[in-house]
Design an enzyme around this catalytic site. Structure first.
Site, PDB file in Angstrom:
ATOM      1  N   SER A 111       7.312   3.362  12.331  1.00  0.00           N
ATOM      2  CA  SER A 111       7.990   4.291  11.422  1.00  0.00           C
ATOM      3  C   SER A 111       7.006   5.338  10.930  1.00  0.00           C
ATOM      4  O   SER A 111       5.798   5.234  11.139  1.00  0.00           O
ATOM      5  CB  SER A 111       8.598   3.544  10.224  1.00  0.00           C
ATOM      6  OG  SER A 111       7.574   3.014   9.391  1.00  0.00           O
ATOM      7  N   ILE A 171       4.585   8.329  10.001  1.00  0.00           N
ATOM      8  CA  ILE A 171       3.585   9.097  10.733  1.00  0.00           C
ATOM      9  C   ILE A 171       3.138   8.366  11.993  1.00  0.00           C
ATOM     10  O   ILE A 171       2.887   8.994  13.030  1.00  0.00           O
ATOM     11  CB  ILE A 171       2.395   9.406   9.810  1.00  0.00           C
ATOM     12  CG1 ILE A 171       2.839  10.435   8.751  1.00  0.00           C
ATOM     13  CG2 ILE A 171       1.193   9.930  10.582  1.00  0.00           C
ATOM     14  CD1 ILE A 171       1.874  10.611   7.623  1.00  0.00           C
ATOM     15  N   SER A 178      -6.016   9.674   3.325  1.00  0.00           N
ATOM     16  CA  SER A 178      -5.140  10.394   2.400  1.00  0.00           C
ATOM     17  C   SER A 178      -5.968  11.271   1.476  1.00  0.00           C
ATOM     18  O   SER A 178      -7.048  10.869   1.018  1.00  0.00           O
ATOM     19  CB  SER A 178      -4.323   9.417   1.556  1.00  0.00           C
ATOM     20  OG  SER A 178      -3.651  10.090   0.513  1.00  0.00           O
ATOM     21  N   TYR A 229      -4.757   2.187  -3.785  1.00  0.00           N
ATOM     22  CA  TYR A 229      -4.538   2.878  -2.518  1.00  0.00           C
ATOM     23  C   TYR A 229      -5.547   4.011  -2.337  1.00  0.00           C
ATOM     24  O   TYR A 229      -6.137   4.169  -1.257  1.00  0.00           O
ATOM     25  CB  TYR A 229      -3.109   3.416  -2.489  1.00  0.00           C
ATOM     26  CG  TYR A 229      -2.726   4.163  -1.240  1.00  0.00           C
ATOM     27  CD1 TYR A 229      -2.321   3.486  -0.100  1.00  0.00           C
ATOM     28  CD2 TYR A 229      -2.743   5.560  -1.213  1.00  0.00           C
ATOM     29  CE1 TYR A 229      -1.953   4.174   1.051  1.00  0.00           C
ATOM     30  CE2 TYR A 229      -2.375   6.256  -0.072  1.00  0.00           C
ATOM     31  CZ  TYR A 229      -1.979   5.559   1.054  1.00  0.00           C
ATOM     32  OH  TYR A 229      -1.605   6.250   2.186  1.00  0.00           O
ATOM     33  N   LYS A 250      -8.391   4.465   0.585  1.00  0.00           N
ATOM     34  CA  LYS A 250      -8.464   5.631   1.463  1.00  0.00           C
ATOM     35  C   LYS A 250      -9.841   6.285   1.413  1.00  0.00           C
ATOM     36  O   LYS A 250     -10.321   6.811   2.417  1.00  0.00           O
ATOM     37  CB  LYS A 250      -7.358   6.623   1.092  1.00  0.00           C
ATOM     38  CG  LYS A 250      -5.965   6.096   1.407  1.00  0.00           C
ATOM     39  CD  LYS A 250      -5.825   5.778   2.890  1.00  0.00           C
ATOM     40  CE  LYS A 250      -4.543   5.135   3.283  1.00  0.00           C
ATOM     41  NZ  LYS A 250      -4.415   4.896   4.729  1.00  0.00           N
ATOM     42  N   THR A 258       8.132  10.091   4.300  1.00  0.00           N
ATOM     43  CA  THR A 258       8.149   8.888   5.134  1.00  0.00           C
ATOM     44  C   THR A 258       8.795   7.737   4.383  1.00  0.00           C
ATOM     45  O   THR A 258       8.884   7.758   3.146  1.00  0.00           O
ATOM     46  CB  THR A 258       6.715   8.480   5.519  1.00  0.00           C
ATOM     47  OG1 THR A 258       6.019   8.065   4.319  1.00  0.00           O
ATOM     48  CG2 THR A 258       5.963   9.642   6.173  1.00  0.00           C
TER      49      THR A 258
END
Length: 321
Positions: free
Chosen positions: A50, A52, A175, A201, A205, A234
């Site tokens: 799913s 990207i 990201s 997160y 990254k 997304t």
């Protein structure tokens, strides 16, 4: 994150990370860079069912590349594969069921794959943003286990196989959110203070970008890069950041726009001429810290890698090293 750092980043995002930011950058793209025949090249893409990851797989399949989809959910992986095959007419699409948050599964998969298959390009795309602190069965914080440790184990385990092929590459989908965070090596699994999934997160990254730089220095025969896809619409954004998605939906990039730079880094001759270890956005190398924010994280690069090496040693012993 500080209010100032967050504000600077958000203004930058509105200008660059949105659909309009992509459209402005695309005026300077060279379409011929992606006019390639990828027959005979093998691409491993994590989280390829799913978002990207799927968009990246579709673009590469369209150009004849062999795809190895590394996914957690068999049903969703099979549905995505069927769509990719239907659109590309490329039958060389293979599924591997692996939970990237399980260090043991990732290690065993990489070892088995290396013995029976070939990979030219690894695209580390799989990721998660869990907003409540959650531990895996191996006792690791889930965001860290998936985004950082899983990526680290898969990449380091496949490097010997990558060095045996022509033009090996590793592309990691990071990201721009990492720009809001200074590296914190003292609490990699967020055991102290109040847990914040968005902050976790962003830390993960940044760790990915630092690992990319380190790998590039250690393994000169492989081309490493990391990239920011921009703010894309997304399924992961919809579920992990529902408020952000609701407010920004009209401004968000498509999945294909988000995948564009990952595809360029994975397949184009132009990308290969760039120095290894850089961070990219919309086909251009870009900085890894916000302008006017003091750079302090470089001194801590080795500490991140040492922490991860220690964790894998404890889990697998000398065989894993």
């Amino acid at each position: 994150m500080s209010f100032y750092r967050n504000a600077v980043w958000f203004v930058k995002g509105l200008q660059e990370y949105t659909k309009s930011g992509y459209e402005a950058a695309a005026k300077h793209f060279a379409p011929a860079d992606l006019d390639v025949n990828l027959s005979g090249r093998s691409f491993m893409i994590t989280g390829a069912n799913s978002g990207i990851g799927k968009a990246t797989a579709q673009e590469i399949a369209n150009r004849g590349g062999t795809i190895h989809m590394v996914c957690r959910n068999k049903g969703r992986a099979e549905a995505a594969r069927d769509e990719i095959v239907e659109q590309s007419k490329n039958q060389n699409i293979h599924i591997h069921i692996v939970d990237m948050s399980s260090a043991r599964q990732v290690w065993e998969f990489a070892q088995n794959f290396s013995q029976s298959d070939t990979v030219h390009v690894l695209i580390n795309n799989a990721g998660c943003m869990v907003n409540q602190r959650e531990l895996t069965q191996e006792g690791l914080e889930k965001n860290f286990a998936t985004n950082t440790l899983g990526t680290y184990i898969l990449t380091t385990a496949l490097i010997p196989a990558l060095t045996n092929v022509e033009d090996p590459r590793v592309v990691t989908v990071s990201s721009g959110g990492m720009l809001t965070q200074k590296l914190n090596v003292d609490d990699l699994q967020f055991e102290k203070g109040t847990f914040d999934g968005t902050m976790a997160y962003a830390q993960n990254k940044r760790q990915q970008v630092i690992l990319t730089e380190r790998w590039a220095n250690q393994h000169k025969e492989v081309h490493f890069s990391s990239m920011h896809p921009g703010w894309a619409d997304t399924p992961a954004v919809q579920t992990s950041m529902p408020s952000f998605h609701a407010k920004m939906q009209a401004k968000l990039r498509t999945e294909a726009m988000g995948a564009d730079t990952a595809v360029w880094l994975a397949v184009s001759a132009a990308a290969r001429t760039q120095p290894s270890g850089l961070f990219f956005q919309d086909g251009q190398k870009t900085y890894t810290v916000l302008k006017r924010i003091v750079k302090t994280y470089h001194q801590q690069h080795d500490n991140v890698a040492l922490h991860l090496q220690d964790m894998r040693f404890k889990a697998f012993g000398e065989l894993f090293l």
